[in-house]
Scaffold this motif. Structure first.
Motif, PDB file in Angstrom:
ATOM      1  N   UNK A 273      40.634   7.828 -53.267  1.00 49.38           N
ATOM      2  CA  UNK A 273      41.319   6.964 -52.307  1.00 49.38           C
ATOM      3  C   UNK A 273      41.670   7.737 -51.039  1.00 49.38           C
ATOM      4  N   UNK A 274      42.164   8.965 -51.214  1.00 47.92           N
ATOM      5  CA  UNK A 274      42.538   9.776 -50.053  1.00 47.92           C
ATOM      6  C   UNK A 274      41.318  10.111 -49.202  1.00 47.92           C
ATOM      7  N   UNK A 275      40.211  10.503 -49.841  1.00 51.88           N
ATOM      8  CA  UNK A 275      39.011  10.890 -49.097  1.00 51.88           C
ATOM      9  C   UNK A 275      38.394   9.683 -48.393  1.00 51.88           C
ATOM     10  N   UNK A 276      38.290   8.555 -49.101  1.00 50.47           N
ATOM     11  CA  UNK A 276      37.681   7.357 -48.503  1.00 50.47           C
ATOM     12  C   UNK A 276      38.496   6.869 -47.311  1.00 50.47           C
ATOM     13  N   UNK A 277      39.822   6.948 -47.395  1.00 47.17           N
ATOM     14  CA  UNK A 277      40.673   6.509 -46.284  1.00 47.17           C
ATOM     15  C   UNK A 277      40.488   7.396 -45.062  1.00 47.17           C
ATOM     16  N   UNK A 278      40.443   8.691 -45.288  1.00 45.92           N
ATOM     17  CA  UNK A 278      40.258   9.618 -44.162  1.00 45.92           C
ATOM     18  C   UNK A 278      38.934   9.354 -43.454  1.00 45.92           C
ATOM     19  N   UNK A 279      37.886   9.105 -44.213  1.00 46.74           N
ATOM     20  CA  UNK A 279      36.578   8.851 -43.614  1.00 46.74           C
ATOM     21  C   UNK A 279      36.540   7.512 -42.887  1.00 46.74           C
ATOM     22  N   UNK A 280      37.248   6.532 -43.425  1.00 47.37           N
ATOM     23  CA  UNK A 280      37.294   5.229 -42.754  1.00 47.37           C
ATOM     24  C   UNK A 280      37.895   5.368 -41.359  1.00 47.37           C
TER      25      UNK A 280
END
Length: 758
Positions: A273-280
């Motif tokens: 969740x943390x990684x996907x949010x940062x990339x978004x």
């Protein structure tokens, strides 16, 4: 809770939300309250022992040293006994009286014969390390001999005091047995409950930090991203503690079931969740505000579900609400916003992981442990390397050399305070698993001692001759030392040195010169310990572990390859399910090989990186079996162009991790050996080979492409199965790359810039 969050909360409600956040944060500070219980129980036992001996002293006129000795013995009895079963803890605590009595008698009677007393002291320390081959009980009994002997030399005990010192040992050990064995005995089910609650609090902290990043929208501040990073590190630390406790529960504890794997699954889902949010939020053009609001609603639902005060019966509804918040975005098959959809997937999967972990916990509570006891036949054995010496024998020889050198160096500095150099050498070296660990512990001990000398001199000067105040402060400093012992050797050394300053004041021997001599002695002892750790009988290759690791990775690779073949329409020569069973067998062999390699020093989280590698491969086995089962249900030949590269990258990462672990197994002798990865989880040296191991690089982007293909499948059931398969592949990659990052063998994917979307 940020100002933006406070502004959005209705008037008056922010107090309740702030209180909730405080409770959740405090729950995660000390997982399972382990440090608090250790420090509180040990301090209470010391106080009880001191009160009993104070009464004895009032009746007999004995010096204050017998009171202090009883308190020290109580502290050692609390720190040294670490067996999981309560009956075993009681027995070991009681047995400590035998080596303690022998050490007290020998130390007191030999005190006038200085040279002989020194020789026996060194032999006692070497013996205390050698008996660790007998497991936790051996460790406790060795410490029960070492510390009392040391204190007879420190207190310069006389033969006339021997009966009272023996009585003090009985009182100290008896106080510990009474409090820790009966009155304050820990209930295993409560330990498990607190650990799970602490883990949930850490998940909550990550989710909250992610929510704040989403609230900032495009281009989040560096402080918000740093908060996410800190929360992820703490989550990982707590997850390791939880899994370690679950794996070492006593036989009288409730069965953890598959909860350890569910904890790993939840941890990986949270990191995703943390990684996907940062990339978004790095996407160009930036995501639509309506999409961000939708994702924020899902994240806030997860936040409320993981908050500590949330009643258990409300959690399922909150998790379901978080999933429903992003249902439309997750169900989109048009591929309009793939990165936003990945965050929606991450929210859904974290909600599912939290739900499964909760179900596993309830199932563990509902069913008693009927499994047969684990085979402990290897518990008392050390690995014997090619040189023929067992690990504890090698460590005993190293301690013998280190303490002998420290004794000579300490005598040259101060003939009356030489023992501080000896004990520094013992503590710095004993129980470490690598040269890097020795160096780290030695440096921390020196820094902590220097700081403690400064604080101790100031505190002793303030207290003066007020003995009751000094005793209260002494116990307060002991509490802080015990509370912080698992966090930092430097902090423990700081508070122990402060305790010694107060102790010297109580027995009338305080002076600034004495404390400065302690610094010099500590430096010499630490140096001798590090020298012995680097040069004396270094450990050689542990071939049995390497062979088992090699076989387990080969089995994992075969199972993954077969599952991907079947998913893409190719029929493998052996079914994925059969290969997954082979992986189970290889993992069982690896587990047996790891058992004697765990670091024998108690209260070290994770025991060793060997066990950390085993946990990662256990997670790989779990997800590989799920992937094998899924490959029996769905086939999509059109998936080959995206799934195959992702799977190949994941398999290459697994192979690269194998190379790094095998290249990092300690080899004997080379003075220029590479420094070890030094951490509380143990040590496997950093890799420095002629032929570098295979590169490890996160398959994040390749898995994203495979997931995008699965997300566009119009058939709901097939779409669900395809997304499940890619999720298992992603979890395997996360687990493998996570360990590689810890070992310094790969870059953290969360810190890498997102590639330009196509």
């Amino acid at each position: 809770m940020t100002r933006a969050r406070l502004a959005a909360v209705p008037s008056g409600a922010w107090v309740r939300e702030f209180r909730t956040e405080v409770r959740t944060t405090l729950t995660g500070v000390d997982p399972g309250l382990g440090r608090l219980r250790l420090a509180a129980t040990a301090t209470a036992a010391m106080v009880l022992a001191a009160l009993v001996m104070a009464a004895v002293r009032a009746l007999t006129g004995q010096p204050v040293t017998v009171l202090l000795f009883a308190a020290v013995v109580a502290m050692i009895a609390n720190l040294s006994v670490n067996e999981p079963e309560l009956p075993a803890r009681r027995l070991t605590t009681a047995l400590m009286l035998l080596p303690a009595a022998a050490a007290i008698t020998a130390g007191t009677l030999l005190a006038p014969m200085r040279v002989l007393a020194d020789i026996v002291f060194v032999l006692v320390m070497a013996g205390a390390v050698w008996v660790r081959r007998f497991g936790p009980r051996g460790f406790a009994l060795g410490m029960a001999a070492f510390m009392p002997y040391f204190f007879t030399q420190f207190l310069q005990a006389k033969a006339a005091e021997l009966p009272w010192l023996l009585l003090a040992a009985v009182v100290g050990i008896g106080s510990t047995l009474l409090l820790r064995g009966w009155l304050l005995a820990e209930k295993p089910e409560r330990v498990l409950e607190r650990l799970v609650r602490a883990f949930r609090a850490r998940v909550h902290a990550v989710v909250e930090a992610v929510g704040d990043v989403l609230a900032e929208g495009r281009g989040p501040s560096e402080s918000a991203l740093a908060a996410v990073r800190r929360a992820r590190v703490r989550l990982n630390d707590t997850a390791l503690q939880v899994v370690d406790q679950l794996e070492h529960l006593g036989r009288d504890s409730p069965s953890p079931g598959d909860l350890p794997l569910r904890v790993v699954d939840t941890e990986l889902a949270t990191e995703r969740l943390a990684i996907a949010t940062r990339r978004l939020l790095q996407e160009d053009p930036p995501p639509d505000r309506l999409v961000l609001r939708t994702l924020t609603a899902g994240v806030r639902g997860l936040s409320r579900a993981t908050a500590t005060p949330t009643p258990a019966d409300r959690v399922p509804a909150l998790l379901d609400g978080a999933r429903r918040s992003v249902d439309n975005l997750a169900a989109d098959t048009g591929g309009a916003s793939e990165r936003a959809q990945r965050v929606a997937f991450a929210i859904t999967r974290l909600a599912e992981a939290l739900g499964r972990a909760r179900d596993s916990r309830e199932a563990a509570d509902a069913q008693p442990t009927d499994d047969p006891p684990a085979d402990d036949t290897d518990d008392g054995k050390d690995d014997t390397d090619d040189g023929g010496l067992e690990l504890t024998t090698r460590q005993a020889v190293q301690v013998l050399v280190a303490t002998s050198l420290a004794l000579v160096g300490g005598e040259l500095i101060s003939p009356s305070r030489w023992y501080w150099a000896v004990i520094a050498a013992f503590i710095v070296f004993a129980g470490t698993a690598s040269r890097g660990d020795v160096l780290n512990r030695g440096a921390q001990r020196v820094v902590g001692t220097v700081g403690g000398v400064v604080a101790g001199m100031g505190l002793a000067a303030l207290v003066g001759d007020q003995r009751p105040v000094a005793i209260v402060l002494l116990f307060a400093c002991v509490f802080l030392a015990l509370y912080l012992v698992r966090i930092s050797q430097a902090l423990m050394a700081f508070w122990i040195t402060t305790v010694l300053a107060l102790l010297y004041g109580l027995i009338g021997q305080f002076s600034a010169g004495t404390l400065l001599v302690r610094v010099e002695e500590t430096v010499v002892g630490a140096a001798m310990g590090m020298l012995a750790g680097y040069l004396v009988l270094p450990k050689r290759t542990r071939d049995a572990f390497g062979e088992a690791l090699d076989a387990a990775v080969d089995a994992s690779d075969a199972a993954l390859a077969a599952a991907v073949d079947r998913l893409t329409g190719h029929e493998p020569s052996t079914t994925p399910v059969e290969l997954a069973r082979d992986l189970d067998e290889s993992l069982a062999t690896l587990r047996a090989r790891v058992k004697p390699l765990g670091n024998p020093l108690p209260r070290r989280r994770g025991r060793s990186s060997y066990e950390r590698a085993l946990r990662v491969l256990t997670a790989v086995d779990h997800y590989a079996r799920d992937l094998a089962r899924t490959s029996d249900c769905v086939v999509d030949p059109d998936w080959e162009p995206t799934l195959r590269p992702a799977a190949d990258r994941v398999r290459a990462n697994l192979d690269g991790l194998r190379d790094h672990l095998l290249a990092g197994i300690p080899h004997g002798g080379a003075a220029g050996a590479p420094p070890a990865v030094s951490s509380e989880t143990g040590s496997i040296p950093r890799v420095d080979t002629v032929e570098p191991p295979a590169e490890i690089a996160s398959a994040e982007d390749l898995v994203d492409a495979a997931e995008a293909h699965a997300a566009r499948c119009p058939d709901h059931r097939r779409r669900t199965d395809l997304l499940a398969a890619v999720r298992y592949l992603r979890r395997i990659d996360q687990a493998v790359v996570g360990l590689a990052v810890d070992l310094g063998a790969a870059a953290d994917p969360a810190e890498l810039p997102a590639p330009t979307p196509h």
